[in-house]
Design a protein around this motif. Structure first.
Motif, short mmCIF file in Angstrom:
data_model
loop_
_atom_site.label_atom_id
_atom_site.label_comp_id
_atom_site.label_asym_id
_atom_site.label_seq_id
_atom_site.Cartn_x
_atom_site.Cartn_y
_atom_site.Cartn_z
N LYS A 1 51.86 60.39 56.48
CA LYS A 1 51.26 59.56 57.51
C LYS A 1 52.11 58.32 57.73
O LYS A 1 52.78 57.83 56.83
N PHE A 2 52.07 57.81 58.96
CA PHE A 2 52.75 56.56 59.26
C PHE A 2 52.08 55.42 58.50
O PHE A 2 50.85 55.29 58.48
N ASN A 3 52.88 54.60 57.82
CA ASN A 3 52.36 53.51 57.01
C ASN A 3 51.94 52.35 57.92
O ASN A 3 52.78 51.73 58.56
N THR A 4 50.63 52.05 57.93
CA THR A 4 50.11 50.98 58.79
C THR A 4 49.88 49.69 58.02
O THR A 4 49.33 48.74 58.57
N GLU A 5 50.30 49.66 56.75
CA GLU A 5 50.07 48.46 55.94
C GLU A 5 50.76 47.26 56.58
O GLU A 5 51.95 47.29 56.87
N GLY A 6 50.03 46.19 56.79
CA GLY A 6 50.58 44.97 57.38
C GLY A 6 50.66 44.99 58.89
O GLY A 6 51.00 43.98 59.51
N LEU A 7 50.32 46.13 59.50
CA LEU A 7 50.43 46.23 60.96
C LEU A 7 49.26 45.53 61.65
O LEU A 7 49.43 44.88 62.69
N PHE A 8 48.06 45.66 61.09
CA PHE A 8 46.86 45.10 61.71
C PHE A 8 46.34 43.93 60.88
O PHE A 8 45.49 44.10 60.00
N CYS A 9 46.86 42.76 61.15
CA CYS A 9 46.43 41.54 60.45
C CYS A 9 45.37 40.81 61.27
O CYS A 9 45.15 41.11 62.44
N LYS A 10 44.72 39.83 60.65
CA LYS A 10 43.73 39.02 61.33
C LYS A 10 44.34 38.38 62.58
O LYS A 10 45.41 37.79 62.53
N GLY A 11 43.66 38.54 63.72
CA GLY A 11 44.13 37.98 64.97
C GLY A 11 45.04 38.87 65.78
O GLY A 11 45.40 38.53 66.91
N THR A 12 45.40 40.05 65.24
CA THR A 12 46.29 40.97 65.96
C THR A 12 45.58 41.55 67.18
O THR A 12 44.44 42.01 67.10
N GLU B 1 38.95 41.13 60.70
CA GLU B 1 39.28 41.20 59.28
C GLU B 1 39.22 42.66 58.83
O GLU B 1 38.51 43.47 59.44
N PRO B 2 39.96 43.00 57.76
CA PRO B 2 39.79 44.33 57.16
C PRO B 2 38.46 44.40 56.42
O PRO B 2 38.02 43.41 55.84
N THR B 3 37.81 45.56 56.44
CA THR B 3 36.50 45.70 55.79
C THR B 3 36.50 46.76 54.70
O THR B 3 35.48 46.98 54.07
N GLY B 4 37.63 47.40 54.47
CA GLY B 4 37.71 48.45 53.47
C GLY B 4 38.92 49.29 53.73
O GLY B 4 39.78 48.96 54.57
N LYS B 5 39.04 50.40 53.02
CA LYS B 5 40.19 51.29 53.19
C LYS B 5 40.20 51.88 54.60
O LYS B 5 39.28 52.58 55.00
N ILE C 1 42.38 52.86 66.23
CA ILE C 1 43.03 51.59 66.54
C ILE C 1 44.52 51.80 66.75
O ILE C 1 45.15 52.57 66.02
N ARG C 2 45.06 51.13 67.74
CA ARG C 2 46.51 51.14 67.96
C ARG C 2 46.94 49.75 68.40
O ARG C 2 46.11 48.95 68.87
N PRO C 3 48.22 49.40 68.25
CA PRO C 3 48.68 48.10 68.73
C PRO C 3 48.49 47.98 70.25
O PRO C 3 48.37 48.98 70.96
N SER C 4 48.49 46.76 70.74
CA SER C 4 48.46 46.56 72.18
C SER C 4 49.76 47.08 72.77
O SER C 4 50.84 46.71 72.29
#
Length: 310
Positions: free
Chosen positions: A169-180, A202-206, A234-237
């Motif tokens: 899977k594509f690693n999304t770690e750090g991609l969706f931060c608060k305010g993104t 905010e993140p709410t879990g895995k 969810i995807r980036p803008s």
């Protein structure tokens, strides 16, 4: 819950599926077969790039993971294939004791080929391929039990306590931060086929995030709706794609309508920078200004893919 728009577009059917009920949307990882001579009995891994168009309702554009256009291996091969030649990624046990006579798939020449184990010798397995009448030896890590995808189930089925390998899977770690700034889709009836602008709270879990929509409001209309969303929705803008000239007939676009972006196809180019857009899911045509359209893009394996690229 958000207030649902009143348009027909809020009554979209579920995404197109194969005859087993499994959806193959852009970004879906799949296995692809072929009826070409020399390739029968094999399955190659790939990704769905484009959903079927109205004129070819069973044809999908796929990009192979390990097959390339040239021997240099720089550009993955893309191909239009029929729905009957697609299936989800086959499950594979992390550890299995293979036995003489078992039907297996062997990973060979960048694909999985169907065969039967004819010899077992010191951790090596000789596999006979009926189509090519060849016998080749493999290590256990290059084998998986042969399964067929029938009516939405794998035959033979996995045992309940079996540990399987997870697909890459594509690693999304750090991609969706608060305010993104992001866009969010939904499987809920009335919202399928649309993307709505939102902000990560905010993140709410895995693989789950609390988002605040930029246009959908609560029932009492006092504030913007907040909702916990799974990362698969969810995807980036999307990056802005400026159209300095005009859209063309049959361009795949997103239309800004009822506070969301809905995918459609331009069926008619009118005067005064207006366009008629056809929405396949509702069989509906609506007229839009140039400023309310954008070229359709799909977020696939960590990159944006536009119609012009495929």
């Amino acid at each position: 819950m958000p207030r649902k728009p009143k348009s027909k577009l809020t009554k979209s059917p579920k995404p197109r599926t194969d005859n087993s009920g499994t959806p193959f949307n852009p970004g879906s990882q799949v296995e692809i077969s072929s009826n070409d001579v020399g390739f029968r009995g094999s399955w190659f891994m790939g990704t769905v790039i484009r959903r079927p168009m109205a004129r070819n309702p069973t044809k999908y554009l796929v990009e192979y993971s390990r097959l390339f256009e040239t021997e240099a291996g720089k550009k993955p091969l893309k191909e239009v294939v029929d729905l009957d030649l697609l299936r989800p990624l086959a499950p594979r046990e992390k550890e299995r004791q293979f036995k003489l006579g078992e039907e297996v798939d062997a990973f060979y020449n960048d694909g999985w080929w169907e065969g039967v184990i004819t010899e077992v010798d010191d951790g090596k397995f000789a596999v006979y391929f009926r189509n090519s009448k060849e016998q080749i030896k493999f290590a256990a890590e290059d084998l998986r039990l042969h399964r067929e995808w029938i009516k939405g189930e794998w035959k033979p089925p996995l045992e309940d306590d079996t540990e399987t390998e997870e697909p890459d899977k594509f690693n999304t770690e750090g991609l969706f931060c608060k305010g993104t700034l992001v866009e969010v889709s939904s499987d809920e009836d009335g919202f399928q086929g649309a993307w709505f602008a939102a902000t990560i709270v905010e993140p709410t879990g895995k693989d789950k995030y609390l988002v605040e929509y930029q246009s959908l409001r609560t029932e009492d209309d006092k504030e913007f709706l907040k909702e916990e969303i799974d990362i698969k929705h969810i995807r980036p803008s999307p990056p802005e794609t400026l159209m300095v000239d005009r859209f063309n007939k049959l361009d795949e676009v997103d239309a800004l309508y009822n506070d969301g972006w809905w995918v459609g196809v331009i069926s008619k180019v009118c005067s005064n920078s207006k366009y008629v857009v056809y929405f396949k899911t509702t069989k509906e045509e609506l007229t839009f200004e140039h400023s309310d359209l954008r070229l359709h893009q799909d977020w696939i394996n960590g990159k944006w893919v536009t119609a012009s690229q495929v």
